[in-house]
Design an enzyme around this catalytic site. Structure first.
Site, PDB file in Angstrom:
ATOM      1  N   ARG A 273       0.755  -1.267  -0.103  1.00  0.00           N
ATOM      2  CA  ARG A 273       0.071  -0.099   0.086  1.00  0.00           C
ATOM      3  C   ARG A 273       0.768   1.335   0.024  1.00  0.00           C
ATOM      4  O   ARG A 273       0.438   2.159  -0.266  1.00  0.00           O
ATOM      5  CB  ARG A 273      -1.180   0.254   1.209  1.00  0.00           C
ATOM      6  CG  ARG A 273      -2.069  -0.803   0.883  1.00  0.00           C
ATOM      7  CD  ARG A 273      -3.259  -0.801   1.993  1.00  0.00           C
ATOM      8  NE  ARG A 273      -3.109  -1.797   2.978  1.00  0.00           N
ATOM      9  CZ  ARG A 273      -3.388  -2.839   3.217  1.00  0.00           C
ATOM     10  NH1 ARG A 273      -4.086  -3.475   1.950  1.00  0.00           N
ATOM     11  NH2 ARG A 273      -3.255  -3.805   4.036  1.00  0.00           N
ATOM     12  N   VAL A 274       2.064   1.230   0.506  1.00  0.00           N
ATOM     13  CA  VAL A 274       2.892   2.458   0.604  1.00  0.00           C
ATOM     14  C   VAL A 274       4.267   2.294  -0.345  1.00  0.00           C
ATOM     15  O   VAL A 274       4.798   3.309  -0.542  1.00  0.00           O
ATOM     16  CB  VAL A 274       3.236   2.822   1.782  1.00  0.00           C
ATOM     17  CG1 VAL A 274       1.995   3.418   2.656  1.00  0.00           C
ATOM     18  CG2 VAL A 274       4.115   1.744   2.599  1.00  0.00           C
TER      19      VAL A 274
END
Ligand code: ATP
Ligand code: MG
Length: 511
Positions: free
Chosen positions: A372-373
């Protein structure tokens, strides 16, 4: 004679003065010792009565150098989790308050060592040299102390670095059934940190001794112990010791992070950790919830993983990247502990036993894995290839099922399938064979531009080796561009594709 007497008097006088000065300096301090009595002992826990002032998580000293942690603090009884073997205890033995919480020695002296979660050496190399002691439970850095993830942590595994990139300070879950290669991914990531100025911590919780020994042997063989600390509890250790292992390992890691270093920590695995905590909770008669886990099972993992972060430059700018591992049962990723951890972490790498059986190793199911990052931290050159790669692979996986039925395929579909097969072949990677950034970029760029489509499938391995060799021969300024946040420019792309075409010319299928 008179003289002697005079001297003697002086001597007596000075001795007297000294004694009275010492008496003045001396002060009495009454140190209260709060002791209680063990009333009940079981494997892993003990109940103590008569310690009214004891605090939550305070260390309690039992006889024979055995310690315990106050876990259930009731009005007239304390439930303590033992950090050693219970057979030293019996009902009626003495228990004493220590007034402190559990801590662990930390410092540079731990690098290259194998220690237990109380800091005892397990490698027979003598006492551990340490700088200070840190409590094992510490508060996670606050919001204002943190920075977004901005630097990639290269694992050396093509499928991860290109499609599920991990950034320094990220928490990425590795999950899959047993024997699907979870530990291998974590160990490969540690091995790839050689020369990257990253300190690694491998934290083994409740595993078989043979598995841990195997990991340590591989780390030694690859020279990774030069920058790695191993913290171990085995399956037959008391559950209390297993429970504190990841917290202790994180404190060791935090010491390095606070000195401005980048740290990678692997928790192998948190399923055993959750089980140890469930065992303790049930023995302590805490009410069981879903799957018999206690109510605070989410909290024990979230407070652990919240300690992973990227600190602001004023605080040293260090980072702590966490790779927790979870074992699923029968591919059920929606069981209680896996879903909890998926929601706490910044993404997951899912390993599929089906792919493992087919020999697609590492058995990463790209469709079910996300980061997600990490995408924001990924080197720019990857961004030029990752999108197309993911799309082409997803299309291939969808169409592959049709191809199995032997249906007649049109030219376009056949092309997509052939291309996809080569992607799968290129994403395969042996253990302990990390690929450098330039090697990965050259292989992946050649792949998505179709340079490998004309190479027969059984020559892909060799072709890949030739491409990796070509990567080393690229001009300096092109190689440098790989380690920046900007995407590949036309010139760089042409240089890479030119080198790739040349390297692949010998593998082309004869018309
Ligand atoms: P466990 O559930 O027992 O902890 P695990 O999921 O951690 O298992 P590993 O021990 O990492 O799995 O790997 C299982 C087996 O697969 C090992 O024998 C390992 O050598 C092999 N293996 C894993 N990854 C690869 C790979 N990329 N190439 C070749 N063999 C691999
Ligand atoms: Mg394993």
């Amino acid at each position: 004679m008179k003289q002697y007497h005079e001297g003697f008097d002086d001597l007596i006088k000075s001795a007297f003065d000294e004694i009275s000065a010492a008496r003045e300096r001396f002060s009495y301090a009454l140190v209260p010792r709060e002791t209680g009595v063990v009333t009940w002992v079981s494997s892993g826990i003990a109940r103590v009565s008569g310690l009214p002032g004891v605090g939550f998580e305070e260390l309690i000293k039992f006889r024979g150098g055995l310690y315990g942690i106050a876990f259930n603090v009731d009005e007239d009884e304390v439930g303590a989790v033992l950090l050693g073997n219970h057979w030293l205890l019996e009902a009626g033995s003495e228990a004493e308050r220590t007034g402190r919480v559990m801590d662990i020695p930390v410092g540079d002296g731990l690098i290259g060592r194998v220690v237990s979660p109380i800091g005892a050496p397990l490698d027979g190399k003598g006492p551990v040299v340490f700088e200070r002691r840190l409590p094992i439970e510490r508060e996670a850095p606050g919001i204002t102390d943190r920075l977004p993830v901005s630097v990639p942590l290269q694992t050396g595994i093509k499928a991860i670095d290109a499609l599920i990139p991990i950034g320094r300070g990220q928490r990425e879950l590795i999950l899959g059934d047993r024997q699907t290669g979870k530990t291998s991914i974590a160990v490969d990531s540690i091995i790839n940190q050689r020369g990257q100025n990253v300190i690694c911590i491998y934290c083994a919780i409740g595993q078989r001794t043979s598995s841990v020994a195997k990991v340590i042997a591989h780390l030694k063989e690859k020279g990774a112990m030069d920058y790695t600390v191993v913290v171990v509890t085995e399956g037959n250790d008391p559950p209390g010791l297993q429970y504190i292992t990841p917290y202790a390992a994180t404190s060791i890691a935090e010491h390095f992070m606070q000195k401005g270093r980048d740290v990678l920590i692997v928790y192998d695995d948190l399923t055993h950790h959750a089980r140890a905590y469930r065992e303790l909770s049930l023995l302590l008669r805490r009410p069981p919830g879903r799957e018999a886990f206690p109510g605070d099972i989410f909290y024990i993992h979230s407070r652990l993983l919240e300690r992973a972060t990227h600190l602001r430059p004023e605080l040293g700018g260090g980072s702590l990247t966490a790779l927790p591992i979870i074992e699923t049962e029968a591919q059920n990723i929606s069981a209680y502990i896996p879903t909890n951890l998926i929601s706490i972490t910044d993404g997951q790498i899912y390993l599929s036993p089906k792919l493992f059986e087919l020999g697609v190793l590492p058995a990463i199911d790209i469709g079910k894995s996300v980061s997600r990052v990490g995408g924001k931290a990924q080197w720019g050159a990857y961004r030029s290839v990752a999108g197309d790669l993911k799309l082409a692979y997803a299309q291939f996986e969808e169409l592959e099922t049709f191809a199995r039925f032997g249906a007649r395929l049109d030219e376009n579909t056949r092309k997509i399938i052939e291309h996809g097969r080569r992607i799968r072949e290129c994403l395969k990677q042996q253990e302990f064979d990390p690929a450098s950034v330039p090697e990965q970029i050259v292989v992946l760029l050649a792949l998505i531009n179709g340079c490998l489509d004309k190479v027969p499938i059984d020559s892909i391995r060799e072709a890949e080796r030739a491409l990796k060799k070509a990567a080393a021969g690229l001009p300096e300024h092109v190689l440098k561009r790989f380690f920046s946040q900007s995407k590949l420019d036309g010139e760089g792309r042409d240089a890479i594709l030119g080198a790739a075409e040349k390297a692949l010319s010998q593998f082309r299928r004869k018309p």
